[in-house]
Design an enzyme around this catalytic site. Structure first.
Site, PDB file in Angstrom:
ATOM      1  N   GLY A  77       0.809  -1.213   0.000  1.00 48.61           N
ATOM      2  CA  GLY A  77       0.000   0.000   0.000  1.00 48.61           C
ATOM      3  C   GLY A  77       0.841   1.260   0.000  1.00 48.61           C
ATOM      4  N   ASP A 121       4.755  -5.841  -4.123  1.00 48.39           N
ATOM      5  CA  ASP A 121       3.958  -6.952  -3.625  1.00 48.39           C
ATOM      6  C   ASP A 121       4.845  -8.192  -3.614  1.00 48.39           C
ATOM      7  OD1 ASP A 121       2.165  -8.996  -3.122  1.00 48.39           O
ATOM      8  OD2 ASP A 121       0.609  -8.206  -4.446  1.00 48.39           O
ATOM      9  N   VAL A 122       5.163  -8.702  -2.429  1.00 48.34           N
ATOM     10  CA  VAL A 122       6.084  -9.844  -2.328  1.00 48.34           C
ATOM     11  C   VAL A 122       5.530 -11.088  -2.996  1.00 48.34           C
ATOM     12  CG1 VAL A 122       7.168  -8.995  -0.215  1.00 48.34           C
ATOM     13  CG2 VAL A 122       5.214 -10.554  -0.062  1.00 48.34           C
ATOM     14  N   TYR A 172      -2.281 -19.513   8.244  1.00 46.41           N
ATOM     15  CA  TYR A 172      -1.081 -18.857   8.768  1.00 46.41           C
ATOM     16  C   TYR A 172      -0.006 -19.891   9.098  1.00 46.41           C
ATOM     17  CZ  TYR A 172       1.736 -16.006  12.007  1.00 46.41           C
ATOM     18  OH  TYR A 172       2.762 -15.354  12.651  1.00 46.41           O
ATOM     19  N   LYS A 196       3.696 -20.456   7.445  1.00 46.78           N
ATOM     20  CA  LYS A 196       4.877 -20.271   8.287  1.00 46.78           C
ATOM     21  C   LYS A 196       5.720 -21.539   8.371  1.00 46.78           C
ATOM     22  CE  LYS A 196       4.517 -15.920   9.567  1.00 46.78           C
ATOM     23  NZ  LYS A 196       5.539 -14.916   9.157  1.00 46.78           N
TER      24      LYS A 196
END
Length: 327
Positions: free
Chosen positions: A42, A66-67, A158, A162
């Protein structure tokens, strides 16, 4: 810490630095004498972050990136290294949190988590590695999570992402042995960054926020984010293969290693105590700041420290006074 003066100690690239832990890591690198490039998706938040980081004695460069987009990451690194200087330090922090029962998660929840928190660090590391290898030096840090070592309930996308980040970073550290380039796997537990305000909540959003918000805000359960940033930067710059930040994270890793089946059962029992799936809806994710409007005064009091951290760390989209921006 005193603001740095004198020659730069090298250029650091922090992916996902517009708010929260990434913003604090960028600040710590500046205070240690590094010029810093910060990135985020952003533009508006990134500009606010750059404003907060001004006046610390080193150069701050902000770049929208943007990764999840490998081509965009490659182009960013090429532009930075040709126009600003070689990347000596890379720290990947970009992440998203979606909280809720597994039944409420969509395929898109998993795609977004994996693209951001597994593929993102891979894209960034592979982009900077050729230059680091040629120069025979470099530091790469990947912020993972205790959720990448022990899968907690109601955080399945998530944790999935991870776990991938842990595997990549740990394997990269071994692969780089003897090259002069190091990779550090950062394993934090809960931190008071204010991230509960920007986390997404599925299922019964208010009920999910009511347990996650306080857990991410209370001192006995969460770590001070400024202290975490200092420890992370110190570990990455010293080339440590892994750093685990909280006692609870250490305990979780040890217990998982000694009794993996029992750990999974305990996570299952814990999950049964958390909110279930509503009879209708619940697959539409709600941001924490919106879910917070549905909870009672007790929960709001329990998130006081986390809410203060959110204001300090650019987690809230609001008009900030000049005094706050200079903090």
């Amino acid at each position: 810490m005193q603001h740095a003066t004198g020659p730069s100690r090298g250029l650091a690239l922090v992916m996902g630095a517009s708010r929260g832990l990434g913003l604090l890591i960028a600040r710590e690198l500046l205070d240690r004498g590094h010029d810093v490039v910060i990135t985020a998706r952003g533009e508006e938040e990134l500009g606010a972050a750059a404003h907060r980081l001004e006046g610390r004695g080193r150069q701050v460069h902000a770049r929208v990136c943007d990764v999840r987009d490998r081509a965009a990451v490659d182009a960013l690194v090429e532009e930075v290294e040709s126009g600003i200087g070689p990347v000596d330090v890379l720290i990947s922090v970009a992440g998203i949190i979606e909280v809720g029962p597994a039944e409420a998660m969509t395929p898109e929840s998993f795609d977004d988590a994996i693209d951001t928190m597994t593929r993102g660090p891979i894209h960034a590391a592979l982009a900077v590695l050729p230059g680091m290898r040629r120069r025979g030096r470099g530091r790469i840090g990947t912020v993972t999570s205790i959720g990448g070592m022990v899968s907690p309930p109601h955080l399945l996308p998530y944790a999935t992402a991870k776990f991938g980040a842990v595997g990549f970073s740990d394997g990269l550290a071994a692969a780089l042995s003897g090259t002069g380039v190091t990779a550090t796997t950062v394993v934090p537990g809960l931190m008071r960054t204010g991230s509960h305000q920007r986390a997404r909540f599925s299922g019964d959003a208010g009920a999910e926020y009511a347990w996650f918000g306080p857990a991410a805000s209370m001192p006995l359960l969460s770590m001070d984010a400024d202290r975490a940033a200092r420890r992370i930067v110190r570990a990455v710059l010293s080339g440590r293969p892994m750093v685990v930040l909280t006692p609870l994270a250490w305990v979780g890793i040890r217990v998982r290693g000694l009794a993996p089946a029992t750990t999974t059962r305990v996570m299952g029992w814990t999950g049964r105590l958390l909110p279930g799936v509503p009879s209708r809806g619940g697959r539409h994710a709600v941001e924490g700041r919106d879910a917070a409007s549905t909870v009672g005064a007790v929960v709001r009091r329990l998130t006081t420290l986390g809410d203060k951290a959110a204001r300090r760390n650019n987690e809230l989209r609001e008009v900030l006074s000049p005094q706050v921006l200079r903090e």
